[in-house]
Write a protein that holds these residues in place. Structure first.
Motif, PDB file in Angstrom:
ATOM      1  N   PHE A 188       0.376   7.917   0.294  1.00 32.32           N
ATOM      2  CA  PHE A 188      -0.653   8.442   0.889  1.00 32.32           C
ATOM      3  C   PHE A 188      -1.306   9.607  -0.029  1.00 32.32           C
ATOM      4  O   PHE A 188      -2.570   9.680  -0.330  1.00 32.32           O
ATOM      5  N   ALA A 189      -0.454  10.578  -0.541  1.00 32.65           N
ATOM      6  CA  ALA A 189      -0.955  11.720  -1.103  1.00 32.65           C
ATOM      7  C   ALA A 189      -1.708  11.115  -2.617  1.00 32.65           C
ATOM      8  O   ALA A 189      -2.359  11.626  -2.984  1.00 32.65           O
ATOM      9  N   ALA A 190      -1.030   9.863  -3.018  1.00 36.04           N
ATOM     10  CA  ALA A 190      -1.696   9.512  -4.488  1.00 36.04           C
ATOM     11  C   ALA A 190      -2.982   8.867  -3.897  1.00 36.04           C
ATOM     12  O   ALA A 190      -4.159   8.692  -4.780  1.00 36.04           O
ATOM     13  N   GLY A 191      -3.143   8.305  -2.795  1.00 39.12           N
ATOM     14  CA  GLY A 191      -4.380   7.674  -2.313  1.00 39.12           C
ATOM     15  C   GLY A 191      -5.475   8.739  -2.219  1.00 39.12           C
ATOM     16  O   GLY A 191      -6.635   8.508  -2.369  1.00 39.12           O
ATOM     17  N   VAL A 192      -5.121   9.912  -1.816  1.00 46.52           N
ATOM     18  CA  VAL A 192      -5.840  11.043  -1.442  1.00 46.52           C
ATOM     19  C   VAL A 192      -6.365  11.450  -2.903  1.00 46.52           C
ATOM     20  O   VAL A 192      -7.840  11.725  -3.092  1.00 46.52           O
ATOM     21  N   GLN A 193      -5.526  11.561  -3.694  1.00 47.98           N
ATOM     22  CA  GLN A 193      -5.943  12.182  -5.140  1.00 47.98           C
ATOM     23  C   GLN A 193      -6.809  11.210  -5.786  1.00 47.98           C
ATOM     24  O   GLN A 193      -7.819  11.487  -6.476  1.00 47.98           O
ATOM     25  N   LEU A 194      -6.608   9.682  -5.645  1.00 46.74           N
ATOM     26  CA  LEU A 194      -7.387   8.548  -6.273  1.00 46.74           C
ATOM     27  C   LEU A 194      -8.864   8.677  -5.751  1.00 46.74           C
ATOM     28  O   LEU A 194      -9.760   8.708  -6.351  1.00 46.74           O
ATOM     29  N   LYS A 195      -8.969   8.999  -4.547  1.00 46.91           N
ATOM     30  CA  LYS A 195     -10.102   9.012  -3.781  1.00 46.91           C
ATOM     31  C   LYS A 195     -10.969  10.288  -4.279  1.00 46.91           C
ATOM     32  O   LYS A 195     -12.109   9.918  -4.342  1.00 46.91           O
ATOM     33  N   ALA A 196     -10.308  11.303  -4.468  1.00 47.34           N
ATOM     34  CA  ALA A 196     -11.189  12.445  -4.993  1.00 47.34           C
ATOM     35  C   ALA A 196     -11.698  12.225  -6.182  1.00 47.34           C
ATOM     36  O   ALA A 196     -13.005  12.615  -6.628  1.00 47.34           O
ATOM     37  N   LYS A 197     -11.085  11.221  -7.109  1.00 46.74           N
ATOM     38  CA  LYS A 197     -11.769  11.000  -8.248  1.00 46.74           C
ATOM     39  C   LYS A 197     -12.582   9.787  -8.503  1.00 46.74           C
ATOM     40  O   LYS A 197     -13.672   9.545  -9.154  1.00 46.74           O
ATOM     41  N   ASN A 198     -12.350   8.770  -7.613  1.00 44.57           N
ATOM     42  CA  ASN A 198     -13.011   7.350  -7.505  1.00 44.57           C
ATOM     43  C   ASN A 198     -12.971   7.159  -6.096  1.00 44.57           C
ATOM     44  O   ASN A 198     -12.346   6.514  -5.557  1.00 44.57           O
ATOM     45  N   PRO A 199     -14.245   7.812  -5.282  1.00 51.78           N
ATOM     46  CA  PRO A 199     -14.404   7.551  -3.903  1.00 51.78           C
ATOM     47  C   PRO A 199     -14.305   6.101  -3.264  1.00 51.78           C
ATOM     48  O   PRO A 199     -14.098   5.806  -2.161  1.00 51.78           O
ATOM     49  N   LYS A 200     -14.814   5.168  -4.297  1.00 55.01           N
ATOM     50  CA  LYS A 200     -14.756   3.730  -3.845  1.00 55.01           C
ATOM     51  C   LYS A 200     -13.429   3.207  -3.875  1.00 55.01           C
ATOM     52  O   LYS A 200     -13.139   1.684  -3.211  1.00 55.01           O
ATOM     53  N   ALA A 201     -12.321   3.835  -4.591  1.00 57.51           N
ATOM     54  CA  ALA A 201     -10.755   3.170  -4.828  1.00 57.51           C
ATOM     55  C   ALA A 201     -10.197   3.835  -3.539  1.00 57.51           C
ATOM     56  O   ALA A 201      -9.468   4.790  -3.744  1.00 57.51           O
ATOM     57  N   ARG A 237       7.188   3.568  16.813  1.00 51.84           N
ATOM     58  CA  ARG A 237       6.196   4.566  16.548  1.00 51.84           C
ATOM     59  C   ARG A 237       6.224   5.176  15.226  1.00 51.84           C
ATOM     60  O   ARG A 237       4.844   5.577  15.039  1.00 51.84           O
ATOM     61  N   LYS A 238       7.224   5.147  14.589  1.00 51.12           N
ATOM     62  CA  LYS A 238       7.134   5.539  13.279  1.00 51.12           C
ATOM     63  C   LYS A 238       6.333   4.621  12.484  1.00 51.12           C
ATOM     64  O   LYS A 238       5.399   5.194  11.564  1.00 51.12           O
ATOM     65  N   ALA A 239       6.494   3.474  12.662  1.00 50.13           N
ATOM     66  CA  ALA A 239       5.352   2.444  12.046  1.00 50.13           C
ATOM     67  C   ALA A 239       3.840   2.736  12.434  1.00 50.13           C
ATOM     68  O   ALA A 239       3.053   2.678  11.563  1.00 50.13           O
ATOM     69  N   TRP A 240       3.944   2.872  13.564  1.00 49.91           N
ATOM     70  CA  TRP A 240       2.414   3.150  14.289  1.00 49.91           C
ATOM     71  C   TRP A 240       1.942   4.258  13.666  1.00 49.91           C
ATOM     72  O   TRP A 240       0.704   4.231  13.029  1.00 49.91           O
ATOM     73  N   ASP A 241       2.575   5.425  13.560  1.00 56.34           N
ATOM     74  CA  ASP A 241       2.285   6.626  13.071  1.00 56.34           C
ATOM     75  C   ASP A 241       1.807   6.665  11.424  1.00 56.34           C
ATOM     76  O   ASP A 241       0.862   7.323  10.884  1.00 56.34           O
ATOM     77  N   THR A 242       2.613   5.896  10.683  1.00 57.65           N
ATOM     78  CA  THR A 242       2.312   5.589   9.386  1.00 57.65           C
ATOM     79  C   THR A 242       1.061   4.931   9.191  1.00 57.65           C
ATOM     80  O   THR A 242       0.306   5.432   8.213  1.00 57.65           O
ATOM     81  N   SER A 243       0.846   3.856  10.037  1.00 54.38           N
ATOM     82  CA  SER A 243      -0.500   3.161   9.835  1.00 54.38           C
ATOM     83  C   SER A 243      -1.552   4.012  10.190  1.00 54.38           C
ATOM     84  O   SER A 243      -2.679   4.338   9.668  1.00 54.38           O
ATOM     85  N   VAL A 244      -1.610   4.950  11.324  1.00 52.34           N
ATOM     86  CA  VAL A 244      -2.629   5.776  11.681  1.00 52.34           C
ATOM     87  C   VAL A 244      -2.651   6.781  10.708  1.00 52.34           C
ATOM     88  O   VAL A 244      -4.062   7.305  10.572  1.00 52.34           O
ATOM     89  N   LYS A 245      -1.751   7.255  10.070  1.00 57.22           N
ATOM     90  CA  LYS A 245      -1.968   8.450   9.111  1.00 57.22           C
ATOM     91  C   LYS A 245      -2.882   8.008   7.983  1.00 57.22           C
ATOM     92  O   LYS A 245      -3.546   8.727   7.416  1.00 57.22           O
ATOM     93  N   ALA A 246      -2.785   6.714   7.546  1.00 53.27           N
ATOM     94  CA  ALA A 246      -3.616   6.159   6.513  1.00 53.27           C
ATOM     95  C   ALA A 246      -5.107   6.449   7.073  1.00 53.27           C
ATOM     96  O   ALA A 246      -6.108   6.447   6.065  1.00 53.27           O
ATOM     97  N   MET A 247      -5.187   5.765   8.367  1.00 52.94           N
ATOM     98  CA  MET A 247      -6.628   6.036   8.741  1.00 52.94           C
ATOM     99  C   MET A 247      -7.374   7.466   8.705  1.00 52.94           C
ATOM    100  O   MET A 247      -8.377   7.716   8.515  1.00 52.94           O
ATOM    101  N   THR A 248      -6.223   8.405   9.366  1.00 53.51           N
ATOM    102  CA  THR A 248      -6.721   9.663   9.391  1.00 53.51           C
ATOM    103  C   THR A 248      -6.993  10.463   7.879  1.00 53.51           C
ATOM    104  O   THR A 248      -8.120  11.367   8.043  1.00 53.51           O
ATOM    105  N   LEU A 249      -6.257   9.921   7.153  1.00 54.99           N
ATOM    106  CA  LEU A 249      -6.568  10.625   5.738  1.00 54.99           C
ATOM    107  C   LEU A 249      -7.661   9.855   4.937  1.00 54.99           C
ATOM    108  O   LEU A 249      -8.285  10.275   4.009  1.00 54.99           O
ATOM    109  N   LYS A 250      -8.280   8.796   5.690  1.00 53.95           N
ATOM    110  CA  LYS A 250      -9.453   8.252   5.277  1.00 53.95           C
ATOM    111  C   LYS A 250      -9.451   7.451   3.740  1.00 53.95           C
ATOM    112  O   LYS A 250     -10.102   7.439   2.794  1.00 53.95           O
TER     113      LYS A 250
END
Length: 433
Positions: A188-201, A237-250
């Motif tokens: 997810f941290a990599a996803g946030v970093q990638l989006k900062a440089k390439n908002p469409k990715a 619940r852990k699986a649920w929260d992991t999925s939701v975290k990806a949504m929350t981080l946009k």
């Protein structure tokens, strides 16, 4: 792209709550729905059923030639394979000697073990050790009967665009990706970093799809071996929260796999990664045009899971069960499983196949990487989890309610409460405590 095996898996989950009860009808050994004994098949031919793409074509052709007496009559059954098989069982006629059983159906068919020959009575003990133990376990009843020999498995990996990762400042070499993206938090941290440089990715193609991946990485699911509902516990619940975290981080692309947007996004870079089973490689390869050679493979963050993988079974109606066993034993030897992989990316369930030339070859699509170097270790490390016949039905509300979080219709906590309540009700109707 044509309907993928992944799409078929997802479709089953969506309808499972409606089929789980009806599919178990008429389970008496050797009996049809009318209560009369189903006739044994004739010994003049050996009938075999499977679905399109379920078996390697060259292996099938070779097997038919290898066993000329009695002649093998193979039928490719389209549509809802499980339902057609159950309907045929209940009708009591035209039941195949040998049949495929899909991995997503096997748990719901174990209560119907009396429909099938226990392969241990035919000498299967001598070869079961050739297959991944966790896969054999999937076709084993609680009292030890084995109703199917494994055709294939679906170990997962991270498919990613090397060029998009590099341009986004992420590691792009498979070894470095494996080192840096070890956990979901890393991913997810990599996803946030990638989006900062390439908002469409957006690194997560569909956060609701990720949920099943995390569930599959665990050693428990929704119902315990002693038939108790555990879908409200921490592992779910852990699986649920992991999925939701990806949504929350946009970083959720909301792009279900197998559809036209997913296909286009793979080439355009808006779907720069996908975590899926080994057979997803064929889906990606058939979808892309401009990104050939730019894809790479790395281990699944937080460990492997399995999606798909099927079996060959022998029905109690078989005229010559021993001959039928000789056929499936031959078809599913390590050599033939390696050939099936070359035919149609049907990933072997026998680890001895992983050293065969068909699996050790470099793949130009993945920049010369050898896919078995990722999928082989993953297949051997799949966690063992009991799957109840009712798991898919009980899981359906979790999938549905996660989508309400994804669309913003409900908060995570409200959707979770609703999912648990609905799942408990479904479980109770199925006799789960």
């Amino acid at each position: 792209m044509e309907l993928s095996r992944r799409t078929l898996l997802g479709g089953f989950a969506a309808i499972a709550s409606g089929v789980a009860g009806s599919a178990l009808a008429g389970c008496s050994s050797g009996m049809n729905n009318a209560g009369t004994t189903a006739k044994k098949n004739t010994a003049t031919e050996l009938t075999m059923w499977c679905w399109p793409g379920g078996l390697g074509k060259s292996v099938l052709t070779d097997t038919i030639a290898h066993f000329p007496d009695p002649k093998i009559k193979y039928s490719e059954i389209g549509g809802d394979f499980k339902q057609k098989l159950i309907t045929t069982f209940n009708g009591g006629t035209s039941i195949p000697d040998i049949t495929g059983l899909k991995g997503e159906d096997i748990a719901s068919l174990l209560p119907q073990a009396q429909r099938f020959v226990d392969l241990k009575t035919l000498g299967a003990d001598s070869i079961l050790g050739d297959y991944l133990q966790w896969k054999v376990n999937q076709a084993t009843t609680l009292d030890g009967k084995v109703i199917g020999l494994p055709i294939d498995v679906g170990p997962t990996a991270l498919f990613y665009r090397e060029d998009i990762f590099a341009a986004g400042g992420l590691p792009s070499d498979p070894a470095k990706v494996a080192e840096q993206l070890k956990t979901w938090d890393d991913f997810f941290a990599a996803g946030v970093q990638l989006k900062a440089k390439n908002p469409k990715a957006l690194l997560v193609w569909d956060a609701t799809d990720l949920y099943d991946m995390v569930v599959g990485q665990g050693t428990e699911r929704y119902i315990s071996k002693d038939n108790k509902f555990i879908g409200d516990q921490d592992h779910i619940r852990k699986a649920w929260d992991t999925s939701v975290k990806a949504m929350t981080l946009k970083i959720d692309g909301k792009t279900p796999s197998g559809g036209p947007d997913w296909n286009a996004g793979l080439d355009q870079g808006t779907v720069p990664a996908h975590i899926g089973a080994a057979w997803v490689a064929s889906d990606i390869k058939s979808a892309v045009k401009t990104s050939v050679g730019k894809w790479r493979l790395a281990p699944t963050p937080s460990g492997p899971a399995n999606f798909g993988g099927s079996f060959l079974a022998i029905t109690k109606n078989a005229a010559d069960p021993q001959k039928a066993f000789d056929v499936i034993k031959y078809m599913l030897s390590p050599d033939n499983e390696a050939k099936a992989f070359a035919d149609a990316q049907i990933f072997p369930s026998a680890p001895a196949a992983y050293d065969k030339p068909q699996l050790t070859a470099a793949d130009k699509f993945f920049g010369g990487q050898v896919p078995i170097s990722v999928f082989g270790p993953a297949a051997k490390a799949i966690p063992v989890a009991y799957q109840s016949p009712y798991d898919d039905a009980v899981a359906a509300p979790f999938h549905d309610e996660l989508k309400t979080v994804q669309t913003g219709a409900k908060t995570s906590d409200a959707a979770w409460s609703s999912a648990v309540s609905k799942a408990k009700a479904i479980a109770k109707r199925q006799g789960v405590q």
